[in-house]
Scaffold this motif. Structure first.
Motif, short mmCIF file in Angstrom:
data_model
loop_
_atom_site.label_atom_id
_atom_site.label_comp_id
_atom_site.label_asym_id
_atom_site.label_seq_id
_atom_site.Cartn_x
_atom_site.Cartn_y
_atom_site.Cartn_z
N LYS A 11 -26.49 -4.82 3.04
CA LYS A 11 -26.85 -4.26 4.36
C LYS A 11 -28.19 -3.52 4.25
O LYS A 11 -29.05 -3.97 3.49
CB LYS A 11 -25.72 -3.35 4.87
N HIS A 94 -23.49 -11.94 11.19
CA HIS A 94 -22.64 -10.84 10.73
C HIS A 94 -22.21 -10.00 11.94
O HIS A 94 -22.99 -9.84 12.89
CB HIS A 94 -23.41 -9.98 9.73
N GLU A 166 -14.45 -12.69 8.74
CA GLU A 166 -14.55 -11.25 8.61
C GLU A 166 -13.95 -10.58 9.84
O GLU A 166 -14.64 -10.42 10.86
CB GLU A 166 -16.02 -10.84 8.48
N ILE A 171 -14.09 -4.39 8.39
CA ILE A 171 -15.40 -4.26 7.75
C ILE A 171 -15.81 -2.80 7.66
O ILE A 171 -15.93 -2.12 8.67
CB ILE A 171 -16.48 -5.06 8.53
N GLY A 172 -15.99 -2.35 6.43
CA GLY A 172 -16.46 -0.99 6.19
C GLY A 172 -15.46 0.08 6.59
O GLY A 172 -15.81 1.26 6.67
N GLY A 211 -14.11 -8.01 4.29
CA GLY A 211 -13.54 -6.84 4.97
C GLY A 211 -12.87 -5.95 3.95
O GLY A 211 -11.73 -6.19 3.58
N ILE A 232 -18.83 -9.18 0.34
CA ILE A 232 -18.52 -7.83 -0.08
C ILE A 232 -19.61 -6.87 0.36
O ILE A 232 -20.77 -7.02 -0.06
CB ILE A 232 -18.43 -7.75 -1.65
N GLY A 234 -19.50 -2.69 1.01
CA GLY A 234 -19.49 -1.43 0.27
C GLY A 234 -19.42 -1.58 -1.24
O GLY A 234 -20.22 -0.98 -1.98
C1 PEP Z 1 -19.52 -6.98 5.04
O1 PEP Z 1 -20.52 -6.29 5.14
O2 PEP Z 1 -19.58 -8.18 5.33
C2 PEP Z 1 -18.28 -6.36 4.58
C3 PEP Z 1 -17.21 -7.10 4.46
O3 PEP Z 1 -18.32 -5.02 4.32
P1 PEP Z 1 -17.18 -4.16 3.56
O4 PEP Z 1 -16.87 -4.91 2.28
O5 PEP Z 1 -17.84 -2.84 3.29
O6 PEP Z 1 -16.01 -4.08 4.46
#
Ligand code: PEP
Length: 249
Positions: A11, A94, A166, A171-172, A211, A232, A234
Motif C-alpha cells: 500500500k 483493490h 478480498e 481487509i486491514g 484479508g 497480504i 499488513g
Molecule cells: C490487502 O491489502 O489486499 C489486504 C488483504 O490487507 P490486509 O492483509 O492488511 O488485510
C-alpha cells in the motif's frame, strides 16, 4: 496443478531506504519458498526493489495502472511506464481504490486491458462489503464484478491473470474470513468463470484469498482446495511476518 502465489501489498508504505532494508532482510527468509513470491510496492519504490530482488525468487509488482497509453492524466501511471521499469505484476481494482478513488468495474476492465496489452500480469481484486454479505448479496456482487471486470477477455488473456477474492470487511481489520467462507466464495468465483468462459480457464486460473492473512491463519486457508495463494497487506510490511506466510508449508 496451480502454483500458489503469495503477493505482498505494501500500500502507501515504505520510503526507499526502508524498502531496501525490508527486501534485504526478506530475501534469505523466502529463498526456499515453494510458492511464487511477489511484492507489490509503491511506484516510488519500484527501482529500489527491482535492484534488491535481482537474482532472487521474488517478483516485482505495482499497485495500479491507468488505461490510457499516455496523456493528460495527472498523477496516473501507464502500463508502458511500468513495463519500462520491468514490473511483472500489477494489482487492479483493490477495494481501497474502489472505496476512496471511485474505481468501478468498468475502469477495472479498462485497466486490465491496458496491463495485458503490455504483457503485465494483473492481480484483479473483487469482494463484497460487510453490508452486502449480511444482506445475502455476496454471490450476486461477485457475479457482477466477474462479468463486468472480465468482459471481453479471451482465453489466452487468462494465462497472465490472477484473481484475488478480498472480502472488504476482512481487509486491514484483523477479521479473517473463515477458511470455509473463503473457500466457498472462491469456489463460486471459479464456477462462474467456468460457466462464463470455460472449464479449462477456470481450472488453470489462480485465485488468491486476501484479508488479514498472516502466519497464524495461512496454513488453514492454504489447505483449502480452491485457495491458490494470498494477497497480504499488513503482514507484508515485516520481513519475518511475510516470510511466515510465504513459508506456510
Ligand atoms: C490487502 O491489502 O489486499 C489486504 C488483504 O490487507 P490486509 O492483509 O492488511 O488485510
Amino acid at each position: 496443478m496451480r502454483t500458489p502465489i503469495i503477493a505482498g501489498n505494501w500500500k502507501m508504505n515504505k520510503l526507499n531506504k526502508e524498502a531496501d532494508a525490508l527486501v534485504k532482510e526478506l530475501v534469505p527468509l523466502v529463498k526456499d519458498a515453494e510458492c511464487e513470491v511477489v511484492l507489490c510496492v509503491p511506484f516510488t519504490d519500484i527501482v529500489t526493489v527491482r535492484k534488491a530482488i535481482r537474482g532472487t525468487n521474488i517478483r516485482l509488482g505495482a499497485q495500479n495502472v491507468h488505461w490510457a497509453e499516455s496523456g493528460a492524466f495527472t498523477g496516473e501511471i501507464s502500463a508502458a511506464m511500468l513495463k519500462e521499469l520491468k514490473v511483472e505484476y500489477v494489482i487492479i481494482g483493490h477495494s481501497e481504490r474502489r472505496q476512496y478513488f471511485n474505481e468501478t468495474n468498468e475502469t477495472v476492465n479498462k485497466r486490465i486491458q491496458a496491463a495485458l496489452n503490455y504483457k503485465l500480469k494483473p492481480i484483479v481484486c473483487i469482494g463484497e462489503t460487510l453490508e452486502e454479505r449480511e444482506s445475502g448479496q455476496t454471490e450476486q456482487v461477485l457475479y457482477t464484478q466477474i462479468i463486468e471486470c472480465l468482459r471481453g477477455f479471451k482465453s489466452w488473456d487468462f494465462d497472465r491473470m490472477v484473481l484475488a477474492y478480498e472480502p472488504v470487511w476482512a481487509i486491514g481489520t484483523g477479521k479473517t474470513a473463515t477458511s470455509e467462507q473463503a473457500n466457498e466464495a472462491i469456489a463460486f468465483i471459479r464456477d462462474t468463470i467456468r460457466k462464463r468462459f470455460s472449464l479449462k480457464i477456470a481450472d488453470k486460473l489462480r485465485i488468491q484469498y486476501g484479508g488479514s492473512m498472516n502466519g497464524g491463519n495461512v496454513k488453514e486457508l492454504m489447505a483449502m482446495e480452491e485457495i491458490d495463494g494470498g494477497l497480504i497487506g499488513g503482514a507484508s510490511l515485516s520481513p519475518a511476518k511475510f516470510a511466515d506466510v510465504v513459508n506456510y508449508k
